[in-house]
Design a protein around this motif. Structure first.
Motif, short mmCIF file in Angstrom:
data_model
loop_
_atom_site.label_atom_id
_atom_site.label_comp_id
_atom_site.label_asym_id
_atom_site.label_seq_id
_atom_site.Cartn_x
_atom_site.Cartn_y
_atom_site.Cartn_z
N CYS A 264 0.96 -1.33 0.05
CA CYS A 264 0.17 0.10 0.09
C CYS A 264 0.95 1.23 0.07
O CYS A 264 0.51 2.52 -0.73
CB CYS A 264 -0.79 -0.04 1.15
SG CYS A 264 -2.16 -1.28 1.25
N VAL A 269 6.64 -0.14 -2.35
CA VAL A 269 6.42 -0.39 -3.91
C VAL A 269 7.67 -0.31 -4.52
O VAL A 269 8.22 -0.96 -5.04
CB VAL A 269 5.40 0.34 -4.48
CG1 VAL A 269 5.31 0.12 -6.04
CG2 VAL A 269 4.01 0.05 -3.63
N CYS A 282 -1.76 -4.14 -4.94
CA CYS A 282 -2.26 -3.59 -3.75
C CYS A 282 -3.62 -3.96 -3.23
O CYS A 282 -4.50 -4.09 -3.91
CB CYS A 282 -2.56 -1.97 -4.74
SG CYS A 282 -3.52 -0.67 -3.39
N ALA A 296 -8.37 0.61 0.57
CA ALA A 296 -7.53 0.23 -0.42
C ALA A 296 -7.45 0.99 -1.76
O ALA A 296 -6.44 1.53 -2.43
CB ALA A 296 -7.60 -1.21 -0.97
N LEU A 300 -4.41 3.34 -4.22
CA LEU A 300 -4.15 2.82 -5.32
C LEU A 300 -3.12 3.73 -6.38
O LEU A 300 -2.15 3.29 -6.95
CB LEU A 300 -5.19 2.23 -6.10
CG LEU A 300 -5.09 1.65 -7.49
CD1 LEU A 300 -3.98 0.45 -7.58
CD2 LEU A 300 -6.54 1.18 -8.03
N VAL A 303 0.46 3.77 -5.38
CA VAL A 303 1.18 2.54 -5.68
C VAL A 303 1.24 2.42 -7.09
O VAL A 303 2.60 2.01 -7.83
CB VAL A 303 0.34 1.28 -5.03
CG1 VAL A 303 0.78 0.00 -6.03
CG2 VAL A 303 0.08 0.92 -3.78
N VAL A 312 0.35 -3.36 -11.74
CA VAL A 312 -0.40 -3.15 -10.43
C VAL A 312 -1.64 -4.08 -10.35
O VAL A 312 -2.66 -3.62 -10.95
CB VAL A 312 -0.51 -1.75 -10.16
CG1 VAL A 312 -1.18 -1.67 -8.73
CG2 VAL A 312 0.61 -0.88 -9.89
N PHE A 314 -4.98 -5.22 -8.13
CA PHE A 314 -5.54 -4.51 -7.01
C PHE A 314 -7.03 -5.30 -6.57
O PHE A 314 -7.25 -6.03 -7.44
CB PHE A 314 -6.23 -3.13 -7.71
CG PHE A 314 -7.30 -2.52 -6.54
CD1 PHE A 314 -6.55 -1.66 -5.59
CD2 PHE A 314 -8.49 -2.73 -6.69
CE1 PHE A 314 -7.59 -1.17 -4.79
CE2 PHE A 314 -9.13 -2.01 -5.94
CZ PHE A 314 -8.60 -1.28 -4.58
#
Ligand SMILES: Cc1cc2nc3c(=O)[nH]c(=O)nc-3n(C[C@H](O)[C@H](O)[C@H](O)COP(=O)(O)O)c2cc1C
Ligand SMILES: CCCCC(=O)C(=O)O
Length: 388
Positions: A264, A269, A282, A296, A300, A303, A312, A314
């Motif tokens: 997160c 990252v 993420c 979350a 994002l 991230v 990425v 999610f």
């Protein structure tokens, strides 16, 4: 060739013309209600519940309501283009099935892992198969057909066992390893503490361990003879509290794409990217691990920026096609569906999970049509506005 997931709506219209109404719910609220009625209460509260008073779990869902897609007209979005390239694979859509450790128990026959793999085979939506599985990973992989699968690793404290899981996953045909970092210890989950329901402590979903020669070598008596001792051993080996010093070792375990789940913070990252991972995932574990955290979706964008072009993935809080579209617009390369497909399985096994996935895809596809964003490349942050 573009694929029209919206055709699911046409199928349902046609059935309605013949007087046949849908067997499964068409929206998430009803899906949840019917799954609750279908599952044994303790399994329901395990799946539906989260950490603390579940504020983070609710915040994950609410966060989607703070974004809206700005419609564009005269686009003529007759065909939509949902396939994605991910880790060298071409996937038919940007959805994934997030790993769910007790998915076995969500199917009436106890084989929800296999039922999920069959849903993946039928929809082309990849399954991320949990370490905590009621069926061995080899059987799960075999049920995936041509659809790619990923193996989710809960990194055992026993490094040989960790390495063996990863080797088995590669041999079984999984196409990537997702290492979950946020669950080396279980979070504070009041619902489970009240019901006393910890499925793993009853030996559920431990097939990958119980059948593994490295795990068995650490036991005096086989799990079939002494379940209690095998479960106790599992509690000892389950979760290594990893540090950055362990990343080179994790990386050395496989030449498959390595994805780390639970990231997160942008700084984490960047460090993961520098440590050679192929993708970041993420997620806050659907609010099951730590209460009082950020939604979350709100982390994002940071991230995505820090990932510097790495894929990425999610999840956490996606309940509709509209939610998936918003996560994609905020930069997710692919979106993980969690609880909703577990509820689909509870209602109708593979058919129920397929229905949930097709529903999400059809809604996303039709939003892209109606709002004039025909390709995934059109879904950029500028397509969204803050609500209110
Ligand atoms: C019942 C249940 C079991 C889960 N088991 C795992 C698991 O074994 N491994 C893992 O990485 N995540 C696991 N997760 C977390 C999911 O992968 C995902 O992050 C989460 O479900 C997303 O939140 P949502 O379902 O609210 O959208 C589990 C989630 C649920 C609901
Ligand atoms: C010890 C964690 C078990 C599976 C899991 O990830 C979950 O229930 O969220």
């Amino acid at each position: 060739m573009a694929q029209s997931y919206g055709s699911y709506q046409e199928e349902i219209y046609l059935r309605a013309l013949g007087g046949v109404l849908p067997e499964f719910p068409m929206e998430h609220g009803e899906l949840e209600e019917r799954a609750r009625a279908a599952l044994p209460p303790s399994v329901w509260s395990y799946v539906a519940g989260g950490a603390g008073d579940e504020q983070t779990q609710r915040a994950n869902v609410d966060a989607f309501g703070r974004w809206g897609l700005m419609p564009r007209m005269f686009v003529g979005a007759k065909e939509r283009d949902l396939p994605v390239e991910l880790f060298g694979m071409r996937l038919p859509s940007p959805l994934l099935m997030a790993p769910i450790g007790v998915i076995g128990l969500c199917a009436q026959d106890g084989h929800g892992d296999l039922a999920t793999a069959r849903a993946a085979a039928r929809t082309g939506v990849p399954m991320i198969a949990s370490t905590l599985s009621a069926d061995p990973m080899e059987d799960v992989a075999a049920a995936l057909g041509d659809t790619p699968g990923f193996f989710q690793l809960y990194t055992p404290t026993d490094r040989d066992l960790a390495a063996h899981f990863v080797q088995r996953a590669k041999r079984a045909g999984f196409r990537g390893i997702v290492v979950t970092l946020d669950t080396w210890v279980t979070g504070w989950r009041p619902r489970d503490l009240s019901t006393g329901n910890f499925p793993q402590l009853r030996g559920h979903c431990l097939a990958n361990y119980f059948g593994d020669p490295v795990f068995r070598a650490g036991l005096e008596r086989a799990p079939e003879e002494d379940l209690g001792a095998a479960v106790l051993r599992w509690t000892q080996v389950f979760g290594a509290p990893l540090t950055w010093d362990d990343l080179p070792w994790l990386r050395s375990l496989t030449d498959l794409p390595l994805i780390v789940k639970g990231l997160c913070h942008p700084e984490d990252v960047r460090r993961a990217r520098d440590g050679g991972v192929d993708g970041v995932y993420c997620s806050n574990h659907g609010g099951r691990q730590a209460n009082g955290g950020l939604p979350a979706l709100d982390v994002l964008p940071g991230v995505v920026e820090a990932a510097g072009g790495l894929p990425v993935l999610f999840d956490s809080g996606v309940r509709s096609g509209a939610d998936a579209v918003k996560a994609l617009a905020l930069g997710a390369s692919a979106v993980g569906i969690g609880r909703p497909y577990a509820y689909g399985l509870a209602l109708g096994g593979t058919d129920g999970a397929v229905h949930v996935l097709r529903t999400l895809l059809a809604e996303a596809d039709l939003i892209m049509a109606v709002d004039g964003y025909p390709t995934l490349a059109d879904l950029v942050p500028e397509a969204l506005r803050r609500v209110g």
